[in-house]
Scaffold this motif. Structure first.
Motif, short mmCIF file in Angstrom:
data_model
loop_
_atom_site.label_atom_id
_atom_site.label_comp_id
_atom_site.label_asym_id
_atom_site.label_seq_id
_atom_site.Cartn_x
_atom_site.Cartn_y
_atom_site.Cartn_z
N ALA A 88 41.00 43.60 -38.30
CA ALA A 88 40.12 42.53 -37.83
C ALA A 88 40.40 41.26 -38.61
N GLU A 89 40.44 40.16 -37.89
CA GLU A 89 40.60 38.86 -38.53
C GLU A 89 39.24 38.18 -38.61
N LYS A 90 39.07 37.34 -39.61
CA LYS A 90 37.82 36.62 -39.81
C LYS A 90 37.92 35.25 -39.14
N PHE A 91 36.96 34.99 -38.26
CA PHE A 91 36.94 33.74 -37.52
C PHE A 91 35.58 33.06 -37.69
N ILE A 92 35.56 31.76 -37.43
CA ILE A 92 34.33 30.98 -37.32
C ILE A 92 34.11 30.78 -35.82
N ARG A 93 32.86 30.78 -35.40
CA ARG A 93 32.53 30.57 -33.98
C ARG A 93 31.76 29.27 -33.86
N THR A 94 32.22 28.42 -32.95
CA THR A 94 31.51 27.18 -32.64
C THR A 94 31.23 27.15 -31.14
N GLU A 95 30.02 26.76 -30.80
CA GLU A 95 29.61 26.60 -29.41
C GLU A 95 29.26 25.13 -29.19
N LEU A 96 29.81 24.56 -28.12
CA LEU A 96 29.52 23.18 -27.75
C LEU A 96 28.80 23.17 -26.40
N PHE A 97 27.69 22.46 -26.33
CA PHE A 97 26.85 22.42 -25.13
C PHE A 97 26.98 21.05 -24.47
N PHE A 98 27.47 21.04 -23.24
CA PHE A 98 27.72 19.81 -22.50
C PHE A 98 26.78 19.75 -21.30
#
Length: 146
Positions: A36-46
């Motif tokens: 497993a790789e470590k990621f950051i999650r970003t959500e953008l709301f348009f």
């Protein structure tokens, strides 16, 4: 009639003949393993409503994604349809058609990703006369396997 529906639903759900192809199950240990790789999650709301009352068209949205978002995250992203709502200053509930872009990027790429994300937000606000693009960051690393 309801019993017949429940029986048919039960039959379809549990019939081996109708089963979907099997996929190897992922175990919780897979997400904690060295795979497993470590990621950051970003959500953008348009939101699609412009200040002048008009809407961002689907073709304008797709052009924005193709020209501006994809080049910054060519490895992939997810776009979700959404119906948002918020309360205005005069206490009215405003509902709006929206899209959510979900981005996953490696922790070591956080600084570069942040710059690209802010470029995307700024361009959308400028191009479509928006006050803001909401950003949600899950800064605790998420484990991802493919």
């Amino acid at each position: 009639m309801i019993r017949k529906f429940v029986f048919v639903l039960f039959f379809v759900a549990f019939s081996p003949a109708l089963a979907l192809p099997s996929v190897p199950a992922r175990h919780a240990s897979d997400l904690n393993s060295s795979l497993a790789e470590k990621f950051i999650r970003t959500e953008l709301f348009f939101v699609f409503s412009k200040r002048n009352g008009s809407l961002v068209s689907e073709s304008d949205w797709q052009r924005f994604v193709d020209e501006f978002v994809t080049p910054r995250f060519p490895g992939g992203l997810t776009i979700l349809e959404a119906d948002g709502q918020w309360r205005s200053e005069d206490a009215k509930v405003v509902r709006e058609q929206s899209k959510v872009i979900v981005l996953l990027y490696k922790r070591k790429e956080r600084k570069a990703a942040n710059t690209k994300i802010e470029e995307i937000r700024s361009e959308y606000m400028k191009r479509f006369d928006q006050e803001a693009v909401m950003r949600v960051d899950i800064t605790r690393a998420v484990s991802v396997t493919f």
